[in-house]
Design a protein around this motif. Structure first.
Motif, short mmCIF file in Angstrom:
data_model
loop_
_atom_site.label_atom_id
_atom_site.label_comp_id
_atom_site.label_asym_id
_atom_site.label_seq_id
_atom_site.Cartn_x
_atom_site.Cartn_y
_atom_site.Cartn_z
N GLY A 247 -19.24 -69.47 22.76
CA GLY A 247 -18.65 -70.71 22.27
C GLY A 247 -18.55 -70.73 20.75
O GLY A 247 -17.54 -71.19 20.20
N VAL A 248 -19.59 -70.26 20.08
CA VAL A 248 -19.56 -70.19 18.61
C VAL A 248 -18.44 -69.25 18.17
O VAL A 248 -17.68 -69.54 17.24
N GLU A 249 -18.33 -68.11 18.83
CA GLU A 249 -17.28 -67.13 18.50
C GLU A 249 -15.89 -67.74 18.66
O GLU A 249 -15.02 -67.58 17.79
N LEU A 250 -15.68 -68.45 19.77
CA LEU A 250 -14.37 -69.06 20.03
C LEU A 250 -14.08 -70.18 19.03
O LEU A 250 -12.94 -70.33 18.57
N ALA A 251 -15.09 -70.98 18.71
CA ALA A 251 -14.90 -72.05 17.73
C ALA A 251 -14.51 -71.47 16.37
O ALA A 251 -13.65 -72.02 15.67
N ASP A 252 -15.14 -70.38 15.99
CA ASP A 252 -14.80 -69.74 14.72
C ASP A 252 -13.34 -69.28 14.71
O ASP A 252 -12.66 -69.35 13.67
N GLU A 253 -12.84 -68.84 15.85
CA GLU A 253 -11.45 -68.39 15.93
C GLU A 253 -10.46 -69.55 15.76
O GLU A 253 -9.31 -69.34 15.36
N LEU A 254 -10.91 -70.76 16.07
CA LEU A 254 -10.03 -71.94 15.95
C LEU A 254 -9.91 -72.45 14.52
O LEU A 254 -8.95 -73.16 14.19
N LYS A 255 -10.87 -72.13 13.69
CA LYS A 255 -10.92 -72.73 12.35
C LYS A 255 -9.63 -72.56 11.55
O LYS A 255 -9.19 -73.50 10.88
N PRO A 256 -8.96 -71.41 11.59
CA PRO A 256 -7.71 -71.28 10.82
C PRO A 256 -6.59 -72.18 11.31
O PRO A 256 -5.59 -72.38 10.59
N LEU A 257 -6.73 -72.74 12.52
CA LEU A 257 -5.67 -73.59 13.06
C LEU A 257 -5.81 -75.05 12.65
O LEU A 257 -4.90 -75.85 12.89
N VAL A 258 -6.94 -75.42 12.04
CA VAL A 258 -7.17 -76.84 11.69
C VAL A 258 -6.19 -77.27 10.59
O VAL A 258 -6.14 -76.66 9.52
N PRO A 259 -5.40 -78.31 10.84
CA PRO A 259 -4.45 -78.78 9.83
C PRO A 259 -5.17 -79.31 8.59
O PRO A 259 -6.32 -79.78 8.67
#
Length: 327
Positions: A247-259
């Protein structure tokens, strides 16, 4: 704060509500004054929907909300839950006389004459299938103890079973960027029957705040410590069913998508609110500041179609296969 109609009730509630499991002290110690400050900040920020349960802190969450209600205005909608108490426990919890007694206890703790909404609290699938528990709720409604009833469920199968029940007002489900299965058939069926959707675990137990690392630790009493792998109850209730490290790994992958202009948590809440079938989302809060940060999601613009498409693809390709537990 924007508001939405709560299913077939015609009642308008805040689209961002407040989940109060943590106020029971089940996630770590919370002083009464701190809990009341959180509740008051929520009200001042426009939150009118508060979700609790009789087992949160063995009734402490309900008692604190009851204390808060004494000074609050009337425009407050409290949803509580029954069915998981250990006295007497399953299956006797589902007998009419026990349900009545548990509801009367909630009435005393909340200090009200009738409960706005009573939800069955993630009870066994076979009990939902038999249906007697819904007859009991209708009886208690006719007695004036409850105004409305709904169900908090673990799986889409359970949600569909419940949608066939007359007078059902709401379904509470796990729904977040890591748990997208309800989109489509379930939402369409719920909308056609005017059943409200309450989105719980919206930040996947904090993973979708983007603030956790593999080294993050939790209080001994926190379910994120003792239920990581479903040792105490359904594994899906903790980290949305994902192994913590994954879950931590996947959350880190989302960070560049945050507007720009929003936090990852706000993007995650906004994503939920962009689904019109959702009546309210109920993030918890451990401080008044966190309440304000959550509430801000209501005023943010909808996410772009391109971002929605990317998050859908992310879920299908990287998340779905890692979810454990019934779903």
């Amino acid at each position: 704060m924007n508001k939405r109609i709560f299913g077939k009730t015609g009642v308008s509630v805040s689209e961002v509500g407040l989940g109060t499991w943590q106020l029971g002290g089940d996630w770590g110690e919370v002083a009464d004054t701190a809990a009341l400050d959180i509740l008051m900040q929520a009200k001042q920020a426009g939150i009118t929907f508060f979700d609790t349960a009789d087992v949160y802190g063995s009734g402490r969450s309900e008692k604190l909300i009851g204390q808060f209600l004494r000074d609050a205005e009337e425009d407050i909608f409290v949803a509580t839950k029954i069915g998981r108490r250990q006295d007497p426990g399953w299956p006797d919890n589902f007998l009419l006389e026990k349900m009545r007694a548990h509801i009367q206890d909630s009435l005393k703790r909340l200090g009200v004459d009738a409960l706005d909404l009573v939800q069955l609290h993630c009870i066994p699938t076979n009990v939902l299938q038999r249906g007697e528990v819904f007859d009991n709720l209708r009886t208690l409604q006719s007695e004036g103890l409850i105004k409305r009833f709904g169900v908090s469920v673990e799986t889409m199968e359970e949600a569909v079973i419940c949608l066939d029940q007359p007078q059902l007002v709401s379904l509470q489900i796990i729904f977040n960027i890591f748990r997208q299965k309800p989109i489509g058939d379930l939402f369409e069926k719920a909308q056609s029957k005017q059943v409200a959707i309450i989105a719980r675990v919206p930040l996947a137990s904090g993973l979708l705040s983007g603030k956790m690392s593999a080294d993050t630790s939790f209080d001994e009493k926190d379910h994120r410590n003792f239920n990581r792998d479903g040792q105490a109850f359904n594994v899906g209730e903790t980290f949305a069913g994902l192994p913590f490290s994954k879950g931590v790994e996947l959350a880190d992958e989302l960070k560049p998508l945050v507007p720009g202009g929003m936090t990852m948590a706000q993007m995650s809440l906004r994503w939920i609110l962009d689904h019109d079938a959702v009546s309210t989302v109920i993030p918890g809060a451990s401080s008044p500041a966190q309440v304000l940060a959550n509430v801000a999601a209501s005023d943010l613009p909808r996410l772009s179609p391109d971002l929605h498409a990317k998050l859908t693809k992310f879920y299908k390709n990287k998340v779905a296969a890692n979810i454990r537990g019934p779903y």
